[in-house]
Design a protein around this motif. Sequence first.
Motif, PDB file in Angstrom:
ATOM      1  N   LEU A 196      70.082  -0.874  -5.836  1.00 16.19           N
ATOM      2  CA  LEU A 196      70.630  -2.191  -6.153  1.00 16.19           C
ATOM      3  C   LEU A 196      70.996  -2.956  -4.886  1.00 16.19           C
ATOM      4  O   LEU A 196      70.744  -4.168  -4.767  1.00 16.19           O
ATOM      5  N   ASN A 197      71.582  -2.256  -3.913  1.00 17.94           N
ATOM      6  CA  ASN A 197      71.940  -2.909  -2.655  1.00 17.94           C
ATOM      7  C   ASN A 197      70.706  -3.363  -1.885  1.00 17.94           C
ATOM      8  O   ASN A 197      70.693  -4.446  -1.297  1.00 17.94           O
ATOM      9  N   LEU A 198      69.678  -2.549  -1.885  1.00 24.91           N
ATOM     10  CA  LEU A 198      68.470  -2.878  -1.138  1.00 24.91           C
ATOM     11  C   LEU A 198      67.763  -4.101  -1.714  1.00 24.91           C
ATOM     12  O   LEU A 198      67.367  -5.009  -0.979  1.00 24.91           O
ATOM     13  N   TRP A 199      67.596  -4.115  -3.022  1.00 22.44           N
ATOM     14  CA  TRP A 199      66.906  -5.252  -3.658  1.00 22.44           C
ATOM     15  C   TRP A 199      67.840  -6.421  -3.932  1.00 22.44           C
ATOM     16  O   TRP A 199      67.399  -7.464  -4.416  1.00 22.44           O
ATOM     17  N   LYS A 238      58.105  -7.080  -9.906  1.00 29.09           N
ATOM     18  CA  LYS A 238      58.959  -7.994  -9.140  1.00 29.09           C
ATOM     19  C   LYS A 238      59.696  -7.306  -8.002  1.00 29.09           C
ATOM     20  O   LYS A 238      60.427  -7.956  -7.254  1.00 29.09           O
ATOM     21  N   SER A 239      59.517  -6.005  -7.850  1.00 25.94           N
ATOM     22  CA  SER A 239      60.114  -5.322  -6.702  1.00 25.94           C
ATOM     23  C   SER A 239      59.337  -5.625  -5.427  1.00 25.94           C
ATOM     24  O   SER A 239      59.796  -5.351  -4.327  1.00 25.94           O
ATOM     25  N   ALA A 240      58.135  -6.180  -5.577  1.00 21.64           N
ATOM     26  CA  ALA A 240      57.307  -6.612  -4.448  1.00 21.64           C
ATOM     27  C   ALA A 240      56.974  -8.089  -4.651  1.00 21.64           C
ATOM     28  O   ALA A 240      57.333  -8.679  -5.681  1.00 21.64           O
ATOM     29  N   ASP A 241      56.315  -8.670  -3.677  1.00 23.84           N
ATOM     30  CA  ASP A 241      55.919 -10.077  -3.780  1.00 23.84           C
ATOM     31  C   ASP A 241      54.905 -10.217  -4.907  1.00 23.84           C
ATOM     32  O   ASP A 241      53.770  -9.742  -4.806  1.00 23.84           O
ATOM     33  N   SER A 242      55.318 -10.861  -5.986  1.00 23.75           N
ATOM     34  CA  SER A 242      54.454 -10.949  -7.167  1.00 23.75           C
ATOM     35  C   SER A 242      53.232 -11.820  -6.948  1.00 23.75           C
ATOM     36  O   SER A 242      52.258 -11.731  -7.705  1.00 23.75           O
ATOM     37  N   ARG A 262      57.937  -4.042   0.139  1.00 29.06           N
ATOM     38  CA  ARG A 262      58.637  -4.539  -1.030  1.00 29.06           C
ATOM     39  C   ARG A 262      59.473  -5.755  -0.632  1.00 29.06           C
ATOM     40  O   ARG A 262      59.611  -6.060   0.549  1.00 29.06           O
ATOM     41  N   LYS A 263      60.052  -6.421  -1.631  1.00 28.30           N
ATOM     42  CA  LYS A 263      60.753  -7.681  -1.374  1.00 28.30           C
ATOM     43  C   LYS A 263      62.030  -7.766  -2.193  1.00 28.30           C
ATOM     44  O   LYS A 263      62.028  -7.472  -3.395  1.00 28.30           O
ATOM     45  N   LYS A 309      65.601  -9.682  -3.756  1.00 29.56           N
ATOM     46  CA  LYS A 309      65.833 -10.889  -4.562  1.00 29.56           C
ATOM     47  C   LYS A 309      65.914 -12.146  -3.701  1.00 29.56           C
ATOM     48  O   LYS A 309      65.445 -13.218  -4.104  1.00 29.56           O
ATOM     49  N   THR A 310      66.472 -12.019  -2.494  1.00 26.24           N
ATOM     50  CA  THR A 310      66.628 -13.180  -1.620  1.00 26.24           C
ATOM     51  C   THR A 310      65.428 -13.395  -0.702  1.00 26.24           C
ATOM     52  O   THR A 310      65.466 -14.256   0.174  1.00 26.24           O
ATOM     53  N   GLY A 311      64.360 -12.613  -0.892  1.00 33.07           N
ATOM     54  CA  GLY A 311      63.135 -12.826  -0.130  1.00 33.07           C
ATOM     55  C   GLY A 311      62.971 -11.973   1.103  1.00 33.07           C
ATOM     56  O   GLY A 311      62.006 -12.155   1.857  1.00 33.07           O
ATOM     57  N   LYS A 312      63.889 -11.017   1.342  1.00 35.49           N
ATOM     58  CA  LYS A 312      63.761 -10.141   2.510  1.00 35.49           C
ATOM     59  C   LYS A 312      62.676  -9.090   2.252  1.00 35.49           C
ATOM     60  O   LYS A 312      62.748  -8.343   1.277  1.00 35.49           O
ATOM     61  N   GLU A 313      61.686  -9.029   3.124  1.00 32.51           N
ATOM     62  CA  GLU A 313      60.627  -8.030   2.990  1.00 32.51           C
ATOM     63  C   GLU A 313      60.974  -6.800   3.817  1.00 32.51           C
ATOM     64  O   GLU A 313      61.487  -6.911   4.931  1.00 32.51           O
ATOM     65  N   PHE A 314      60.675  -5.650   3.274  1.00 33.22           N
ATOM     66  CA  PHE A 314      60.956  -4.396   3.967  1.00 33.22           C
ATOM     67  C   PHE A 314      59.854  -3.394   3.667  1.00 33.22           C
ATOM     68  O   PHE A 314      59.241  -3.413   2.595  1.00 33.22           O
ATOM     69  N   MET A 315      59.630  -2.516   4.640  1.00 32.18           N
ATOM     70  CA  MET A 315      58.658  -1.437   4.476  1.00 32.18           C
ATOM     71  C   MET A 315      59.391  -0.180   4.039  1.00 32.18           C
ATOM     72  O   MET A 315      60.236   0.348   4.756  1.00 32.18           O
ATOM     73  N   VAL A 316      59.082   0.274   2.835  1.00 31.10           N
ATOM     74  CA  VAL A 316      59.606   1.551   2.367  1.00 31.10           C
ATOM     75  C   VAL A 316      58.924   2.661   3.161  1.00 31.10           C
ATOM     76  O   VAL A 316      57.709   2.641   3.347  1.00 31.10           O
ATOM     77  N   LYS A 317      59.708   3.616   3.634  1.00 32.83           N
ATOM     78  CA  LYS A 317      59.159   4.658   4.498  1.00 32.83           C
ATOM     79  C   LYS A 317      59.273   6.041   3.849  1.00 32.83           C
ATOM     80  O   LYS A 317      60.328   6.423   3.355  1.00 32.83           O
ATOM     81  N   ASP A 318      58.153   6.763   3.865  1.00 27.89           N
ATOM     82  CA  ASP A 318      58.122   8.178   3.434  1.00 27.89           C
ATOM     83  C   ASP A 318      58.698   8.379   2.033  1.00 27.89           C
ATOM     84  O   ASP A 318      59.534   9.256   1.806  1.00 27.89           O
TER      85      ASP A 318
END
Length: 295
Positions: A168-171, A185-189, A218-219, A221-230
């Motif tokens: 929840l904190n991450l997204w 919607k967890s990624a850029d749709s 993934r992305k 709610k506020t539009g921050k993109e991040f790379m999930v690792k491992d």
Amino acid sequence: TTTTTTTAKMFSCSSSLARSVVPCGGAKRAGRCASRGRSLVPNAKKDKRKKERAAARRREMKSRPSLGRENGEDGDDGEEVIEEEDASSSRPSSATNNDPNQRILENKEVFFQSMTLASTYKQRTDLQLLGDQKVAVTEAVKALFYAPFVCCSHDETDTFNYANQAALNLWEFEWDDFIGMPSTKSADSEDKEIQKERRQLLDDALENGVVYNYNGIRKSKTGKEFMVKDATLWTLVDRDGDKMGQAVKFSKVEFVASKEVYKVAEGGQWVKDDGNDDNTNDTDDDDDDDDDDDD
């Protein structure tokens, strides 16, 4: 979740049934008897169904591994499984009155989903979801919710049905907004390549049961993109082998814009990674089993 429910046909009482309960001499009296018969039989059947459901739940929980490492220590807490239909007795005491997430932690559906996540993770990876932690069933929901890694899941329709505090904190979502949201919607749709890659990941997990060491964008709610690792993504199944959805576990991300790497600390909070993994849960899973957001 895989709760066994016994269904029974409700039936109405005829006047002959009423006569078998109380002797009746006239039409008016027969009506009273029939009414009395209807009030007795369904209640008895309802009590029987309730006992059967409680017994089925106890059998189900005994067949599942605990969230902790040693099943023998935690398995004795099976009496915490739902015994009655009413809300007061159907919830494990995993929250305190001061916990802002008390309503989530005491929700019986969250309890059963937490047990499903633990049992299927063990089945797919031969590892315990909480690693070396030894957690009683009464505290299992809270331990997973505040665990130092992301864990979330969607159902067979790709709709989110669980997310712990780290997820929840991450997204950047509240529970009520995240649960029920399409996992696309967890990624850029609107990014077709990312969605195609995400779909392929889910299909691979469906075919193989589990996928390890996944990295993907993934992305929030506020539009921050991040790379999930491992990340580790696994498919959830019930006792009959029917697919119930998929879940993911991971503990590190790299934000695309800043190139900074963050990891999950205790309580589900994100902190900047200093290269020391002592406060993460990655050591239990040998880094193979840190998991990504499948969704």
